[in-house]
Write a protein that holds these residues in place. Structure first.
Motif, PDB file in Angstrom:
ATOM      1  N   VAL A  12       0.919  -1.236   0.043  1.00 17.32           N
ATOM      2  CA  VAL A  12       0.026  -0.090  -0.017  1.00 17.32           C
ATOM      3  C   VAL A  12       0.768   1.207  -0.052  1.00 17.32           C
ATOM      4  O   VAL A  12       0.683   2.200  -0.739  1.00 17.32           O
ATOM      5  CB  VAL A  12      -1.034   0.004   1.135  1.00 17.32           C
ATOM      6  N   ALA A  13       1.843   1.348   0.528  1.00 17.50           N
ATOM      7  CA  ALA A  13       2.860   2.390   0.827  1.00 17.50           C
ATOM      8  C   ALA A  13       3.568   2.708  -0.318  1.00 17.50           C
ATOM      9  O   ALA A  13       3.438   3.811  -1.159  1.00 17.50           O
ATOM     10  CB  ALA A  13       3.705   2.346   2.088  1.00 17.50           C
TER      11      ALA A  13
ATOM     12  N   ALA B 242       1.171   4.076  -2.972  1.00 19.48           N
ATOM     13  CA  ALA B 242       0.667   5.386  -2.677  1.00 19.48           C
ATOM     14  C   ALA B 242       2.163   6.375  -2.775  1.00 19.48           C
ATOM     15  O   ALA B 242       1.799   7.637  -2.890  1.00 19.48           O
ATOM     16  CB  ALA B 242       0.026   5.619  -1.153  1.00 19.48           C
TER      17      ALA B 242
ATOM     18  N   THR C  24       5.455   3.510   5.079  1.00 19.75           N
ATOM     19  CA  THR C  24       4.650   2.852   5.993  1.00 19.75           C
ATOM     20  C   THR C  24       4.095   3.481   7.173  1.00 19.75           C
ATOM     21  O   THR C  24       2.909   3.209   7.761  1.00 19.75           O
ATOM     22  CB  THR C  24       5.237   1.219   6.161  1.00 19.75           C
TER      23      THR C  24
ATOM     24  N   SER D 170       3.080   6.603   7.335  1.00 20.92           N
ATOM     25  CA  SER D 170       1.986   7.372   7.012  1.00 20.92           C
ATOM     26  C   SER D 170       0.778   6.352   6.546  1.00 20.92           C
ATOM     27  O   SER D 170      -0.276   6.922   6.968  1.00 20.92           O
ATOM     28  CB  SER D 170       2.447   8.019   5.564  1.00 20.92           C
ATOM     29  N   VAL D 171       0.972   5.213   5.778  1.00 20.26           N
ATOM     30  CA  VAL D 171      -0.246   4.399   5.959  1.00 20.26           C
ATOM     31  C   VAL D 171      -0.823   4.071   7.155  1.00 20.26           C
ATOM     32  O   VAL D 171      -1.985   4.084   7.309  1.00 20.26           O
ATOM     33  CB  VAL D 171       0.263   3.159   5.191  1.00 20.26           C
TER      34      VAL D 171
ATOM     35  N   THR E  57      -1.774  13.001   1.271  1.00 24.38           N
ATOM     36  CA  THR E  57      -1.502  11.731   1.747  1.00 24.38           C
ATOM     37  C   THR E  57      -2.600  10.885   2.183  1.00 24.38           C
ATOM     38  O   THR E  57      -2.482   9.533   1.739  1.00 24.38           O
ATOM     39  CB  THR E  57      -0.479  11.739   2.892  1.00 24.38           C
TER      40      THR E  57
ATOM     41  N   VAL F  22      -3.151   7.214   0.114  1.00 21.94           N
ATOM     42  CA  VAL F  22      -3.264   5.795   0.941  1.00 21.94           C
ATOM     43  C   VAL F  22      -4.825   5.342   0.764  1.00 21.94           C
ATOM     44  O   VAL F  22      -4.711   4.037   0.227  1.00 21.94           O
ATOM     45  CB  VAL F  22      -3.307   6.208   2.370  1.00 21.94           C
ATOM     46  N   ARG F  23      -5.687   6.040   0.642  1.00 19.45           N
ATOM     47  CA  ARG F  23      -7.244   5.509   0.473  1.00 19.45           C
ATOM     48  C   ARG F  23      -7.196   4.889  -0.671  1.00 19.45           C
ATOM     49  O   ARG F  23      -7.804   4.069  -1.212  1.00 19.45           O
ATOM     50  CB  ARG F  23      -8.136   6.699   0.687  1.00 19.45           C
TER      51      ARG F  23
END
Length: 342
Positions: A22-23, A26, A30, A32-33, A46, A50-51
């Motif tokens: 995911v990180a 995006a 990680t 921030s995720v 951000t 991420v979403r």
């Protein structure tokens, strides 16, 4: 490894995507995720990235693993607009039945009439509030649908989530239930059928009001519609002030509480049910069977829908990558004293 996309556009690879993936998707760390998934403050761009990555990858956190790490049983949230409505009590019992023998704890919450409160609840799930969610919202907004799709824990909707195929759901065609009620009243000789609706901007209000209009156009016999601002007994009593002006010989209410309120007000005005006025409700709440006269009602199988929703949620938690599933149940008309043939 081959990949495919589900109806929401999420990439499926046959295994659970990781926070690291995911990180990378995006373009953030990680950490921030983790902040976004746990509902903590982050820069708007951000959060959006991420979403978007969560949706594209079909990422779902491992609720079972998190529960084991915390040394606790899984916690399942059940959220509805108004727990005072007996139909949600029946639905809750069904959810409990579906979770039997799993060791899961059921957290029950009433979000109220404000869609913003429902939205806030969904967004709070990233903070470890619960490991899964069964929700039955009356009011659907684009923001709520998006939040449910992006929710970091598995979600099952009881009802219609709107224009998305990305969510598991249990549905019932309440419009078909209105048709059953309307046809029944015509078959008992009623020719002036009034429809009492709750707020038309809600999902049930829109579906049931539309069904009544279609019945009237197809079969005739409508005396008109009266809309009130709530699905409560008090609103049903208040509706009678307008219903009586239409001089109907039958009444369909959008739910049982409205029907019971209308009967109370009608009989207080000297109108006999069912001799002067036949009444049909929707939901088949337990009190409908012991009210006098016993209320004819369209059962939407609330308990069964709750049980099916819990089973779908457990399936989603064990297999996060599977395609979204819709399960349908059929309405049933239960004829009682309030609509006997004259």
């Amino acid at each position: 490894m081959s990949a495919e996309s589900d109806p929401a556009g999420a990439v499926r690879t046959g295994r659970r995507p990781t926070v690291v993936e995911v990180a990378a998707r995006a373009g953030v760390s990680t950490a921030s995720v983790s902040r976004v998934l746990n509902g903590k403050l982050a820069r708007p761009d951000t959060m959006d990235r991420v979403r978007a990555a969560v949706i594209e990858l079909g990422y779902r956190p491992d609720a079972t693993g998190r529960a084991l790490k915390l040394g606790a049983a899984q916690q399942i949230a059940f959220a509805v607009d108004d727990l005072a409505n007996p139909v949600y009590t029946e639905m809750m019992r069904g959810v409990e039945e579906g979770l039997t023998s799993t060791g899961a704890r059921l957290l029950v919450t009433s979000t109220g009439q404000d869609p913003a409160d429902t939205l806030a609840l969904v967004r709070s799930l990233g903070r470890g509030y619960a490991d899964g969610l069964v929700i039955s919202p009356l009011r659907r907004t684009p923001a709520l649908v998006r939040a449910l799709v992006e929710c970091p824990v598995p979600v099952v909707i009881v009802g219609d989530p709107g224009a998305t195929d990305a969510l598991d759901r249990v549905r019932v065609d309440s419009g078909a239930g209105i048709r059953l009620a309307y046809r029944h009243l015509l078959d008992t000789g009623r020719r002036r059928i009034c429809f009492v609706n709750g707020p038309e901007q809600t999902s049930p209000g829109a579906a049931r009001g539309s069904a009544h209009r279609r019945c009237a156009a197809e079969w005739g016999g409508s005396a008109g519609t009266v809309s009130v601002d709530a699905f409560t007994v008090e609103a049903g009593e208040h509706a009678w002030l307008q219903v009586c002006l239409l001089e109907p010989d039958a009444l369909i209410a959008a739910n049982d509480l409205l029907a019971l309120g209308a009967i109370r007000a009608a009989e207080a005005a000297g109108i006999r049910v069912p001799h002067d006025l036949a009444v049909v409700g929707v939901d088949d709440i337990p009190f409908a069977r012991i009210f006098s006269p016993a209320l004819t009602s369209v059962s939407l199988r609330a308990r069964e829908r709750g049980r099916l929703a819990a089973e779908l949620l457990l399936q989603r938690m064990s297999d996060p990558a599977r395609p979204a599933v819709t399960v349908s149940v059929e309405p049933e008309l239960l004829v009682r004293e309030s609509s006997w043939r004259r």
